[in-house]
Design a protein around this motif. Structure first.
Motif, PDB file in Angstrom:
ATOM      1  N   LEU A   1      -0.868   3.805   6.733  1.00  0.00           N
ATOM      2  CA  LEU A   1      -1.256   4.493   7.956  1.00  0.00           C
ATOM      3  C   LEU A   1      -2.691   4.144   8.346  1.00  0.00           C
ATOM      4  O   LEU A   1      -2.996   3.935   9.523  1.00  0.00           O
ATOM      5  N   ALA A   2      -3.566   4.078   7.354  1.00  0.00           N
ATOM      6  CA  ALA A   2      -4.965   3.731   7.625  1.00  0.00           C
ATOM      7  C   ALA A   2      -5.081   2.317   8.174  1.00  0.00           C
ATOM      8  O   ALA A   2      -5.882   2.051   9.078  1.00  0.00           O
TER       9      ALA A   2
ATOM     10  N   LEU B   1       0.834  -1.202   0.000  1.00  0.00           N
ATOM     11  CA  LEU B   1       0.000   0.000   0.000  1.00  0.00           C
ATOM     12  C   LEU B   1       0.870   1.255   0.000  1.00  0.00           C
ATOM     13  O   LEU B   1       2.035   1.230   0.432  1.00  0.00           O
ATOM     14  N   ASP B   2       0.302   2.386  -0.486  1.00  0.00           N
ATOM     15  CA  ASP B   2       1.027   3.646  -0.374  1.00  0.00           C
ATOM     16  C   ASP B   2       1.029   4.082   1.091  1.00  0.00           C
ATOM     17  O   ASP B   2       0.418   3.444   1.958  1.00  0.00           O
TER      18      ASP B   2
ATOM     19  N   ILE C   1       5.343  10.926  14.077  1.00  0.00           N
ATOM     20  CA  ILE C   1       6.185   9.790  14.480  1.00  0.00           C
ATOM     21  C   ILE C   1       5.871   8.571  13.633  1.00  0.00           C
ATOM     22  O   ILE C   1       6.768   7.832  13.203  1.00  0.00           O
ATOM     23  N   MET C   2       4.577   8.349  13.349  1.00  0.00           N
ATOM     24  CA  MET C   2       4.192   7.207  12.536  1.00  0.00           C
ATOM     25  C   MET C   2       4.794   7.297  11.140  1.00  0.00           C
ATOM     26  O   MET C   2       5.271   6.305  10.590  1.00  0.00           O
ATOM     27  N   ARG C   3       4.781   8.508  10.564  1.00  0.00           N
ATOM     28  CA  ARG C   3       5.347   8.663   9.216  1.00  0.00           C
ATOM     29  C   ARG C   3       6.851   8.424   9.215  1.00  0.00           C
ATOM     30  O   ARG C   3       7.401   7.853   8.267  1.00  0.00           O
TER      31      ARG C   3
ATOM     32  N   SER D   1      -6.606   1.187  11.813  1.00  0.00           N
ATOM     33  CA  SER D   1      -7.756   0.280  11.855  1.00  0.00           C
ATOM     34  C   SER D   1      -7.531  -0.888  12.804  1.00  0.00           C
ATOM     35  O   SER D   1      -8.481  -1.478  13.311  1.00  0.00           O
ATOM     36  N   MET D   2      -6.266  -1.238  13.049  1.00  0.00           N
ATOM     37  CA  MET D   2      -5.972  -2.363  13.932  1.00  0.00           C
ATOM     38  C   MET D   2      -6.132  -1.995  15.407  1.00  0.00           C
ATOM     39  O   MET D   2      -6.268  -2.865  16.249  1.00  0.00           O
ATOM     40  N   ASP D   3      -6.080  -0.704  15.699  1.00  0.00           N
ATOM     41  CA  ASP D   3      -6.217  -0.260  17.088  1.00  0.00           C
ATOM     42  C   ASP D   3      -7.118   0.973  17.137  1.00  0.00           C
ATOM     43  O   ASP D   3      -6.682   2.056  17.534  1.00  0.00           O
ATOM     44  N   PRO D   4      -8.385   0.846  16.694  1.00  0.00           N
ATOM     45  CA  PRO D   4      -9.256   2.010  16.576  1.00  0.00           C
ATOM     46  C   PRO D   4      -9.492   2.735  17.888  1.00  0.00           C
ATOM     47  O   PRO D   4      -9.685   3.954  17.900  1.00  0.00           O
TER      48      PRO D   4
END
Length: 250
Positions: free
Chosen positions: A144-145, A138-139, A162-164, A149-152
């Motif tokens: 990121l999405a 994925l891009d 930080i995630m980027r 989604s795994m920890d809504p």
């Protein structure tokens, strides 16, 4: 280039020293995760248990190091670095990708005559099960999405910047997890305990039960309400499971 002799100072984090411990717990982070995720477990279980949290290359203070390309290479490096430690009865605990890594390390240790006393696998389907997943392709926005989604429940708390910055390590880890296939039939001689959330999109309860095909010893499964990061909501209960494994299994 992958080091032939990995440096324990880079790989192993002991947040609470436990020089008199008689057992050891080795914690394997999830995809994109870091050793610091297990700091609360180390605080809770020391000094009775020597808690080691693994720090994979490519994150936090190792962010400038080359990423490891696949599960087998990662498992080889981790097995080598753990072999430098004083022998103690050891439990391996991994969440998500970490569970697969812990299994592969347990197999390597067993072949070398240093089998762990127990494996605790969390949030990961049995090693022999497969899914047609390609999250690593994925891009950046899609990746990121997927993470959110795994920890809504905690999505709003995730720091976007930080995630980027962590995306290269996250993508590499997802690739390792998604391209992993079991290299032949493998059954461990030690017990396996599986922990899973009942609404985990990455691992159904039935997929988690497949771990029983990979032990010649006891198999146990615990299911909690929650998704992929159910262990955030049930931290105390998970910690008690690990305390039992570390202090009783041996």
């Amino acid at each position: 280039m992958i080091d032939s002799e990995p440096d324990p100072r880079l790989w192993l984090r002991r947040y609470v020293p436990a020089p008199e411990a008689r057992t050891r717990l080795v914690c394997f982070p999830h995809a994109g995760g870091a050793a610091s995720y297990f700091h609360p477990i180390a605080t809770a279980l020391a000094p009775q248990t020597d808690v080691i949290s693994l720090q994979y290359p490519g994150r936090q203070d190792r962010r400038h190091e080359p990423l490891l390309p696949d599960v087998a290479t990662m498992a080889d490096q981790i097995t080598a670095v753990l072999a430098t430690q004083e022998p103690l009865p050891t439990v391996l605990f991994g969440h998500s990708l970490g569970a697969t890594l812990a299994f592969e390390v347990a197999w390597r240790q067993e072949q070398a005559g240093r089998a762990p006393v127990s494996l605790v696998a969390s949030g990961r389907r049995g090693p022999g099960t497969t899914r047609d997943e390609a999250v690593h392709r994925l891009d950046d926005e899609g990746l990121l999405a997927e993470i959110r989604s795994m920890d809504p429940g905690n999505a709003a708390l995730l720091n976007d910047e930080i995630m980027r910055m962590s995306l290269p390590a996250i993508r590499s880890d997802f690739r390792a997890a998604e391209l992993y296939t079991l290299p032949g039939e493998r059954r461990l001689s030690c017990p396996i305990t599986v922990l899973v959330g009942d609404r985990d999109p990455k691992c159904t309860v039935d997929e988690a039960r497949e771990w029983q095909e990979h032990t010649r010893d006891r198999f146990r499964i615990r299911v909690w309400p929650g998704g992929h990061f159910y262990l955030t909501e049930h931290a105390s209960a998970v910690t008690e499971e690990l305390r039992t494994a570390a202090l009783v299994e041996h």
